[in-house]
Design a protein around this motif. Structure first.
Motif, PDB file in Angstrom:
ATOM      1  N   PHE A 274      10.113  39.301 -46.861  1.00  0.00           N
ATOM      2  CA  PHE A 274       9.983  37.920 -45.872  1.00  0.00           C
ATOM      3  C   PHE A 274      11.274  37.455 -46.188  1.00  0.00           C
ATOM      4  O   PHE A 274      11.640  36.393 -45.715  1.00  0.00           O
ATOM      5  CB  PHE A 274       9.034  36.817 -46.703  1.00  0.00           C
ATOM      6  N   ARG A 275      11.644  37.367 -47.021  1.00  0.00           N
ATOM      7  CA  ARG A 275      12.640  36.436 -47.596  1.00  0.00           C
ATOM      8  C   ARG A 275      13.563  37.494 -47.180  1.00  0.00           C
ATOM      9  O   ARG A 275      15.048  36.689 -45.782  1.00  0.00           O
ATOM     10  CB  ARG A 275      13.521  37.024 -48.927  1.00  0.00           C
ATOM     11  N   ASN A 276      13.996  38.535 -47.187  1.00  0.00           N
ATOM     12  CA  ASN A 276      15.101  39.208 -45.697  1.00  0.00           C
ATOM     13  C   ASN A 276      14.975  38.683 -44.139  1.00  0.00           C
ATOM     14  O   ASN A 276      15.665  38.729 -43.903  1.00  0.00           O
ATOM     15  CB  ASN A 276      14.806  40.671 -45.792  1.00  0.00           C
ATOM     16  N   VAL A 277      13.916  39.030 -43.828  1.00  0.00           N
ATOM     17  CA  VAL A 277      13.231  38.792 -42.746  1.00  0.00           C
ATOM     18  C   VAL A 277      13.440  36.536 -42.536  1.00  0.00           C
ATOM     19  O   VAL A 277      14.670  36.280 -41.175  1.00  0.00           O
ATOM     20  CB  VAL A 277      11.789  38.036 -41.615  1.00  0.00           C
ATOM     21  N   MET A 278      13.423  36.334 -43.255  1.00  0.00           N
ATOM     22  CA  MET A 278      13.685  34.554 -43.719  1.00  0.00           C
ATOM     23  C   MET A 278      15.798  34.448 -43.198  1.00  0.00           C
ATOM     24  O   MET A 278      15.826  33.843 -42.442  1.00  0.00           O
ATOM     25  CB  MET A 278      13.528  33.988 -44.698  1.00  0.00           C
ATOM     26  N   ALA A 279      15.882  35.327 -44.028  1.00  0.00           N
ATOM     27  CA  ALA A 279      17.190  35.608 -43.821  1.00  0.00           C
ATOM     28  C   ALA A 279      18.402  35.474 -42.443  1.00  0.00           C
ATOM     29  O   ALA A 279      18.644  34.335 -41.905  1.00  0.00           O
ATOM     30  CB  ALA A 279      18.284  36.312 -44.799  1.00  0.00           C
ATOM     31  N   ARG A 280      17.362  36.100 -41.363  1.00  0.00           N
ATOM     32  CA  ARG A 280      18.028  37.047 -40.064  1.00  0.00           C
ATOM     33  C   ARG A 280      17.302  35.585 -39.136  1.00  0.00           C
ATOM     34  O   ARG A 280      18.087  35.434 -38.049  1.00  0.00           O
ATOM     35  CB  ARG A 280      16.584  37.856 -40.100  1.00  0.00           C
ATOM     36  N   HIS A 281      16.040  34.601 -39.522  1.00  0.00           N
ATOM     37  CA  HIS A 281      15.349  33.915 -38.788  1.00  0.00           C
ATOM     38  C   HIS A 281      15.540  32.462 -39.815  1.00  0.00           C
ATOM     39  O   HIS A 281      14.588  32.598 -40.215  1.00  0.00           O
ATOM     40  CB  HIS A 281      14.141  34.266 -38.497  1.00  0.00           C
TER      41      HIS A 281
ATOM     42  N   GLU B 284      14.503  29.740 -38.506  1.00  0.00           N
ATOM     43  CA  GLU B 284      13.464  28.741 -38.393  1.00  0.00           C
ATOM     44  C   GLU B 284      12.289  28.807 -39.778  1.00  0.00           C
ATOM     45  O   GLU B 284      11.102  28.533 -39.481  1.00  0.00           O
ATOM     46  CB  GLU B 284      12.642  29.073 -37.201  1.00  0.00           C
ATOM     47  N   LEU B 285      12.533  30.564 -40.487  1.00  0.00           N
ATOM     48  CA  LEU B 285      11.128  30.884 -41.126  1.00  0.00           C
ATOM     49  C   LEU B 285      11.349  29.007 -42.193  1.00  0.00           C
ATOM     50  O   LEU B 285       9.698  29.400 -43.077  1.00  0.00           O
ATOM     51  CB  LEU B 285      11.399  31.532 -41.155  1.00  0.00           C
ATOM     52  N   THR B 286      12.266  29.378 -42.090  1.00  0.00           N
ATOM     53  CA  THR B 286      12.594  28.834 -43.284  1.00  0.00           C
ATOM     54  C   THR B 286      12.306  27.247 -43.155  1.00  0.00           C
ATOM     55  O   THR B 286      11.185  26.216 -44.133  1.00  0.00           O
ATOM     56  CB  THR B 286      14.568  28.266 -43.661  1.00  0.00           C
ATOM     57  N   THR B 287      12.143  26.868 -41.904  1.00  0.00           N
ATOM     58  CA  THR B 287      11.319  25.212 -42.079  1.00  0.00           C
ATOM     59  C   THR B 287       9.783  25.412 -43.040  1.00  0.00           C
ATOM     60  O   THR B 287       9.353  23.707 -42.429  1.00  0.00           O
ATOM     61  CB  THR B 287      11.731  25.045 -39.964  1.00  0.00           C
ATOM     62  N   LEU B 288       9.792  26.165 -41.960  1.00  0.00           N
ATOM     63  CA  LEU B 288       7.748  26.218 -42.652  1.00  0.00           C
ATOM     64  C   LEU B 288       7.896  25.692 -44.028  1.00  0.00           C
ATOM     65  O   LEU B 288       6.788  25.731 -44.428  1.00  0.00           O
ATOM     66  CB  LEU B 288       7.294  27.795 -42.661  1.00  0.00           C
TER      67      LEU B 288
END
Length: 134
Positions: free
Chosen positions: A119-126, A128-132
């Motif tokens: 999940f963290r790896n995907v968050m690094a690429r996107h 917009e996940l951080t805003t959640l």
């Protein structure tokens, strides 16, 4: 649509059961779906024990998750019950987190799980996940 893309799409649809994740762009959901696995649990299966490091986050597809503690008197107390569509494990995405209580399935439960590291790896690429998480 080939079989692999179809199953990625099916997993993305499972993630959409959570309102926050449903607001994400399709490309982000599909990227998360590539790391998603479905797990089935019977009623009262122990998912985490108090003090266990939270290894995955999950969207509840069916059933629920019950958090509980054993009180000083030795009796179990249910702290919360999360139901279909809820996302479990947000805090573990921010930093390694130990489960503050025992976590059990509530009824026959189906979870769409993503390993925290993935999940963290995907968050690094996107981003917009951080805003959640804010």
């Amino acid at each position: 649509m080939n079989r692999k893309n179809q199953s990625i799409q099916t997993l993305a649809d499972c993630l959409r059961m959570n309102p926050q994740l449903a607001s994400l762009p399709e490309r982000v959901l599909r990227d998360l779906a590539k790391h998603t696995r479905i797990f089935h649990h019977e009623n009262n299966d122990r998912l985490f024990s108090q003090g266990d490091e939270m290894q995955y986050v999950a969207v509840i597809l069916r059933g629920g998750i019950r958090s509980s503690l054993v009180g000083y008197d030795g009796h179990e107390m249910s702290i919360s019950i999360l139901r279909r569509g809820a996302f479990y494990g947000w805090m573990s995405i921010c930093e390694p987190t130990s489960s503050p209580w025992d976590i059990y399935s509530y009824g026959r439960t189906e979870l769409a799980c993503i390993v925290v590291r993935d999940f963290r790896n995907v968050m690094a690429r996107h981003p917009e996940l951080t805003t959640l998480l804010i």
